[in-house]
Scaffold this motif. Structure first.
Motif, PDB file in Angstrom:
ATOM      1  N   CYS A 182      94.435   5.009  78.316  1.00 11.75           N
ATOM      2  CA  CYS A 182      93.651   3.776  78.287  1.00 11.75           C
ATOM      3  C   CYS A 182      93.034   3.599  77.178  1.00 11.75           C
ATOM      4  CB  CYS A 182      92.811   3.738  79.498  1.00 11.75           C
ATOM      5  SG  CYS A 182      91.691   2.547  79.705  1.00 11.75           S
ATOM      6  N   TYR A 229      83.833  -2.693  87.115  1.00 15.69           N
ATOM      7  CA  TYR A 229      85.349  -3.127  87.138  1.00 15.69           C
ATOM      8  C   TYR A 229      85.430  -3.090  85.477  1.00 15.69           C
ATOM      9  CZ  TYR A 229      85.073  -4.090  91.937  1.00 15.69           C
ATOM     10  OH  TYR A 229      84.947  -3.962  93.438  1.00 15.69           O
ATOM     11  N   HIS A 234      85.269   3.671  85.974  1.00 14.38           N
ATOM     12  CA  HIS A 234      85.165   3.196  87.328  1.00 14.38           C
ATOM     13  C   HIS A 234      86.548   3.621  88.086  1.00 14.38           C
ATOM     14  CE1 HIS A 234      84.929   0.760  90.899  1.00 14.38           C
ATOM     15  NE2 HIS A 234      85.999   0.159  90.658  1.00 14.38           N
ATOM     16  N   TYR A 235      87.745   3.535  87.271  1.00 13.46           N
ATOM     17  CA  TYR A 235      88.915   3.813  87.592  1.00 13.46           C
ATOM     18  C   TYR A 235      89.560   5.411  87.493  1.00 13.46           C
ATOM     19  CZ  TYR A 235      88.801  -1.046  87.035  1.00 13.46           C
ATOM     20  OH  TYR A 235      88.605  -2.598  87.219  1.00 13.46           O
ATOM     21  N   TYR A 236      88.602   6.009  86.686  1.00 13.11           N
ATOM     22  CA  TYR A 236      88.970   7.595  86.380  1.00 13.11           C
ATOM     23  C   TYR A 236      87.868   8.055  87.263  1.00 13.11           C
ATOM     24  CZ  TYR A 236      88.789  12.323  84.567  1.00 13.11           C
ATOM     25  OH  TYR A 236      88.724  13.447  84.237  1.00 13.11           O
ATOM     26  N   ALA A 251      94.158   2.560  90.444  1.00 16.85           N
ATOM     27  CA  ALA A 251      93.415   2.958  89.197  1.00 16.85           C
ATOM     28  C   ALA A 251      94.464   3.585  88.165  1.00 16.85           C
ATOM     29  CB  ALA A 251      92.625   4.196  89.661  1.00 16.85           C
ATOM     30  N   VAL A 254      95.734   0.426  86.627  1.00 18.30           N
ATOM     31  CA  VAL A 254      94.831  -0.475  85.486  1.00 18.30           C
ATOM     32  C   VAL A 254      94.633   0.527  84.323  1.00 18.30           C
ATOM     33  CG1 VAL A 254      92.365  -0.927  85.274  1.00 18.30           C
ATOM     34  CG2 VAL A 254      93.598  -1.459  87.602  1.00 18.30           C
TER      35      VAL A 254
END
Length: 277
Positions: A182, A229, A234-236, A251, A254
């Motif tokens: 990412c 967001y 937040h996704y990790y 997650a 994203v």
């Protein structure tokens, strides 16, 4: 397949890794030692005792355990998750991304060697593709070192085995690879348009540090909650994975999607760029 054949097929990948072999070995060693220290601490000191005799840590501490839910840092999953979100862990990841990301394009432009490289039968796409491959390989190795160290620690410690679901450590490690990708995509996009390697390294640090800070503020201050967001952290959430198991497919999607968008942008920007300017 012998090494010579591989080197001839992917010369830029192996050259990029070979030039930075000492740095990569140092980072791998540092990652193993750090994660081993986390395992030792988790296995010898009850996590609750680390935070004032069982008091509940502030909610913002979830950012340091890699949790968006109810996994406290004062728990075995939270403490192991802290080993995968600690600023030291982040710094090692960003060192790889910043160094190899800068070397993808910007470093050659800054040193004036890009035109010499382009006189050989190497297309811009191949140049970026192989150097992206080197960066991804280095990131995977770094995350694998952390994952295997934690997995070994969980395997030999009965309290950790009881608290952490089987296979959760490897899922958290894959999520770490997704986070690295990412950040890699946007950093490569910066490298594709920059003339200075310092700009690329700075972008890597900014993406990582600002992303972590944004997630921390969102967890600490309820009015800023929607901002979470916008942060990759937040996704990790390795703490949640270690505490509950399961695979956070959304997650993963994203993180990989953002990295892919950045990578596509990098290829398009490099194709349109005048390397002589």
């Amino acid at each position: 397949m012998n090494p010579g054949t591989v080197n001839r097929r992917l010369p830029l990948v192996w050259l990029a890794l070979h030039r930075r072999r000492r740095m990569l070995l140092s980072l791998l060693f540092g990652m193993v030692v750090f994660e081993a220290l986390i395992v030792v601490i988790a296995g010898t000191i009850p996590p609750g005792d680390l935070f004032g005799g069982g008091r509940t840590p502030p909610g913002a501490f979830k950012a340091f355990s890699g949790s968006n839910g109810d996994v406290s840092i004062a728990s075995y999953p939270g403490l192991l998750g802290a080993g995968l979100t600690h600023p030291f862990w982040i710094a090692l990841q960003l060192t790889v991304i910043g160094s190899l990301g800068a070397a993808a394009v910007a470093a050659d432009v800054e040193s004036g060697t890009i035109e010499l490289l382009m006189t050989r039968p190497v297309s811009r796409r191949r140049l970026l593709a192989e150097r992206t491959g080197a960066l991804v390989a280095a990131s995977v190795l770094l995350n694998a070192a952390a994952t295997l160290t934690l997995a070994l620690g969980v395997a030999v410690s009965a309290p950790l085995r009881e608290a952490v679901p089987e296979g959760a450590v490897f899922t958290a490690g894959l999520l770490g690879c997704a986070l690295a990708f990412c950040l890699t995509g946007p950093v490569l996009a910066v490298s594709a348009v920059s003339r200075r390697r310092a700009h690329v390294v700075g972008a890597a640090v900014a993406f990582g540090a600002v992303g972590f800070a944004l997630n921390f503020v969102a967890l600490a201050w309820s009015p800023a909650r929607p901002l979470r967001y916008l942060s990759p952290f937040h996704y990790y959430a390795p703490g949640d994975v270690l505490g509950h198991g399961g695979v956070p497919w959304a997650a993963f999607g994203v993180l990989l999607g953002v990295g892919l968008l950045g990578l596509v942008a990098a290829f398009r920007l490099l194709e349109r760029r005048d390397l002589a300017v």
